[in-house]
Design an enzyme around this catalytic site. Sequence first.
Site, PDB file in Angstrom:
ATOM      1  N   THR A  90       0.848  -1.196   0.000  1.00 52.42           N
ATOM      2  CA  THR A  90       0.000   0.000   0.000  1.00 52.42           C
ATOM      3  C   THR A  90       0.886   1.250   0.000  1.00 52.42           C
ATOM      4  OG1 THR A  90      -0.189   0.268   2.412  1.00 52.42           O
ATOM      5  CG2 THR A  90      -1.761  -1.242   1.354  1.00 52.42           C
ATOM      6  N   GLY A  91       0.385   2.309  -0.630  1.00 50.46           N
ATOM      7  CA  GLY A  91       1.155   3.556  -0.654  1.00 50.46           C
ATOM      8  C   GLY A  91       2.476   3.402  -1.373  1.00 50.46           C
ATOM      9  N   ALA A  92       2.442   2.701  -2.518  1.00 53.09           N
ATOM     10  CA  ALA A  92       3.692   2.445  -3.250  1.00 53.09           C
ATOM     11  C   ALA A  92       3.987   3.537  -4.272  1.00 53.09           C
ATOM     12  CB  ALA A  92       3.616   1.086  -3.938  1.00 53.09           C
ATOM     13  N   SER A  94       5.105   6.545  -3.581  1.00 54.05           N
ATOM     14  CA  SER A  94       6.215   7.427  -3.191  1.00 54.05           C
ATOM     15  C   SER A  94       6.966   6.843  -2.000  1.00 54.05           C
ATOM     16  CB  SER A  94       5.695   8.835  -2.833  1.00 54.05           C
ATOM     17  OG  SER A  94       4.962   8.793  -1.637  1.00 54.05           O
ATOM     18  N   GLY A  95       8.068   7.497  -1.655  1.00 56.28           N
ATOM     19  CA  GLY A  95       8.808   7.207  -0.425  1.00 56.28           C
ATOM     20  C   GLY A  95       9.153   5.743  -0.220  1.00 56.28           C
ATOM     21  N   TYR A 272      -1.044  10.950  14.514  1.00 54.67           N
ATOM     22  CA  TYR A 272      -0.152  10.095  13.715  1.00 54.67           C
ATOM     23  C   TYR A 272       0.557   9.071  14.611  1.00 54.67           C
ATOM     24  CZ  TYR A 272       4.040   8.657  11.162  1.00 54.67           C
ATOM     25  OH  TYR A 272       5.046   7.913  10.580  1.00 54.67           O
TER      26      TYR A 272
HETATM   27  N1  LIG Z   1       9.604   9.009   6.532  1.00 56.05           N
HETATM   28  C1  LIG Z   1      10.013   8.570   7.710  1.00 56.05           C
HETATM   29  O1  LIG Z   1      10.969   9.057   8.298  1.00 56.05           O
HETATM   30  C2  LIG Z   1       9.300   7.421   8.366  1.00 56.05           C
HETATM   31  C3  LIG Z   1       9.772   6.968   9.615  1.00 56.05           C
HETATM   32  C4  LIG Z   1       9.120   5.914  10.240  1.00 56.05           C
HETATM   33  C5  LIG Z   1       8.044   5.317   9.625  1.00 56.05           C
HETATM   34  N2  LIG Z   1       7.592   5.773   8.431  1.00 56.05           N
HETATM   35  C6  LIG Z   1       6.441   5.108   7.841  1.00 56.05           C
HETATM   36  O2  LIG Z   1       6.738   4.757   6.500  1.00 56.05           O
HETATM   37  C7  LIG Z   1       5.517   4.625   5.773  1.00 56.05           C
HETATM   38  C8  LIG Z   1       5.627   5.331   4.443  1.00 56.05           C
HETATM   39  O3  LIG Z   1       5.818   6.703   4.655  1.00 56.05           O
HETATM   40  P1  LIG Z   1       6.755   7.577   3.724  1.00 56.05           P
HETATM   41  O4  LIG Z   1       7.729   8.237   4.606  1.00 56.05           O
HETATM   42  O5  LIG Z   1       7.242   6.796   2.586  1.00 56.05           O
HETATM   43  O6  LIG Z   1       5.724   8.724   3.244  1.00 56.05           O
HETATM   44  P2  LIG Z   1       5.133   9.069   1.795  1.00 56.05           P
HETATM   45  O7  LIG Z   1       6.206   9.200   0.802  1.00 56.05           O
HETATM   46  O8  LIG Z   1       4.228  10.226   2.039  1.00 56.05           O
HETATM   47  O9  LIG Z   1       4.278   7.800   1.430  1.00 56.05           O
HETATM   48  C9  LIG Z   1       3.007   7.601   1.942  1.00 56.05           C
HETATM   49  C10 LIG Z   1       2.198   6.840   0.936  1.00 56.05           C
HETATM   50  O10 LIG Z   1       0.892   6.630   1.496  1.00 56.05           O
HETATM   51  C11 LIG Z   1      -0.047   6.938   0.513  1.00 56.05           C
HETATM   52  N3  LIG Z   1      -1.346   7.290   1.062  1.00 56.05           N
HETATM   53  C12 LIG Z   1      -1.666   8.326   1.859  1.00 56.05           C
HETATM   54  N4  LIG Z   1      -2.985   8.333   2.095  1.00 56.05           N
HETATM   55  C13 LIG Z   1      -3.500   7.276   1.435  1.00 56.05           C
HETATM   56  C14 LIG Z   1      -4.796   6.774   1.274  1.00 56.05           C
HETATM   57  N5  LIG Z   1      -5.866   7.367   1.806  1.00 56.05           N
HETATM   58  N6  LIG Z   1      -4.987   5.664   0.520  1.00 56.05           N
HETATM   59  C15 LIG Z   1      -3.937   5.062  -0.074  1.00 56.05           C
HETATM   60  N7  LIG Z   1      -2.674   5.508   0.028  1.00 56.05           N
HETATM   61  C16 LIG Z   1      -2.460   6.605   0.766  1.00 56.05           C
HETATM   62  C17 LIG Z   1       0.565   8.088  -0.273  1.00 56.05           C
HETATM   63  O11 LIG Z   1      -0.113   8.205  -1.508  1.00 56.05           O
HETATM   64  P3  LIG Z   1       0.017   9.525  -2.440  1.00 56.05           P
HETATM   65  O12 LIG Z   1       1.313   9.361  -3.159  1.00 56.05           O
HETATM   66  O13 LIG Z   1      -1.178   9.415  -3.335  1.00 56.05           O
HETATM   67  O14 LIG Z   1      -0.019  10.692  -1.531  1.00 56.05           O
HETATM   68  C18 LIG Z   1       1.994   7.598  -0.388  1.00 56.05           C
HETATM   69  O15 LIG Z   1       2.135   6.686  -1.434  1.00 56.05           O
HETATM   70  C19 LIG Z   1       4.421   5.172   6.686  1.00 56.05           C
HETATM   71  O16 LIG Z   1       3.749   4.089   7.288  1.00 56.05           O
HETATM   72  C20 LIG Z   1       5.188   5.947   7.741  1.00 56.05           C
HETATM   73  O17 LIG Z   1       4.501   5.982   8.958  1.00 56.05           O
HETATM   74  C21 LIG Z   1       8.208   6.816   7.770  1.00 56.05           C
END
Ligand SMILES: NC(=O)c1ccc[n+]([C@@H]2O[C@H](COP(=O)([O-])OP(=O)(O)OC[C@H]3O[C@@H](n4cnc5c(N)ncnc54)[C@H](OP(=O)(O)O)[C@@H]3O)[C@@H](O)[C@H]2O)c1
Length: 397
Positions: A90-92, A94-95, A272
Amino acid sequence: MALQAAAILPSALSILKEGKSKDSTFLGISLSDHVKSDSIYTSLRIKRESKQRKFAIRPIRAQAVVEAPEVNQAAPAGKKTLRQGSVVVTGASSGLGLATAKALAETGKWHVIMACRDFLKAERAAKSAGMAKENYTIMHLDLASLDSVRQFVDNFRRSGRPLDVLVCNAAVYLPTAKEPTFTAEGFELSVGTNHLGHFLLSRLLLDDLKQSDYPSKRLIIVGSITGNTNTLAGNVPPKANLGDLRGLAGGLNGLNTSSMIDGGEFDGAKAYKDSKVCNMLTMQEFHRRYHEETGITFASLYPGCIATTGLFREHIPLFRLLFPPFQKYITKGFVSEEESGKRLAQVVSDPSLTKSGVYWSWNKDSASFENQLSQEASDAEKARKVWEVSEKLVGLA
Ligand SMILES: NC(=O)c1ccc[n+]([C@@H]2O[C@H](COP(=O)([O-])OP(=O)(O)OC[C@H]3O[C@@H](n4cnc5c(N)ncnc54)[C@H](OP(=O)(O)O)[C@@H]3O)[C@@H](O)[C@H]2O)c1
């Protein structure tokens, strides 16, 4: 370490600090009101009256690119080779999710179903990441709509693909929001998306995982250090705290009940962190209920501080500018998207990471280890209650 950021960044930015504001934090990092962009606030302040209009929009029709499922191939020696694994991420778009999809797809051993709310964004992201067309499929999933979750499951089943691994990765983070916003069903958006959407998805797809004949079936829910109050980062206000779940039990609708799980005042950064505690508790409850019976590995992880991802898109511009170099050069806790993707891909496919009920982390040499969860994030009784209340909210009980 990311947790060091919590201790250091506030003082690094103290010249700009005017006073603590609970809604402008990440890892408890506060920035002054006078550096917040008014336009950001204006766009983020979605009034309750406009909520229905904005979030009553039904999800767009699911779009699916369906390709024929892989079959076992006979190796030249006549021995069967392992078929290509089938993994939903899921959420593939970005990031971390995109980096994981890329890391898995380029091995050629995995077909990645990119479960995304924005089909075109996901398609562009996959292309620019250089993913070979035959190694991925994009399917529409909006976790902020339980109808969309159910529709995704139907579409996935119709595709005829097996499900070998499910990765619940998508998340929203709304640290500067002054007012709560809501999912299609009226749950506060962070917990509704990050926890309840994934809760329904993983409960429904558990049957599909059970049916898989893949040697190592896994269900992975991405956690975070920020939900763990046994770390410095997790100890910086606003701290995660689910309390007695009175807000969750009331449906997080902000009308006749609080929009926060613990029943408190809305705080986007805390919402969050609370959602991440729910993610980690859910993984453990899955493990207790289903690991022995199904052999499925249930796992969570903290991928490291990936300071460049879209997760911080709602934060103020100054934060987004300073956070990556701060993590890189001061705390040295920075993890690139590529590295974090390799870490999550490891949890998906590494034969040495089959232990169930584990919360994985990585040390500075990028070696994985079983990390300790905080007291609340490992509270079995709370996990049971979160499970039972969530079942009711998503219509499973
Ligand atoms: N970044 C960090 O430092 C960090 C640290 C610890 C844990 N995490 C965890 O890592 C995971 C990924 O986060 P990330 O940092 O890669 O952030 P990200 O780049 O913002 O990725 C988040 C993804 O979730 C999707 N998303 C958001 N709302 C959604 C919805 N309603 N339905 C389906 N998809 C949805 C986004 O889609 P869109 O592209 O359409 O917006 C995006 O693909 C999260 O679980 C976060 O809690 C991140």
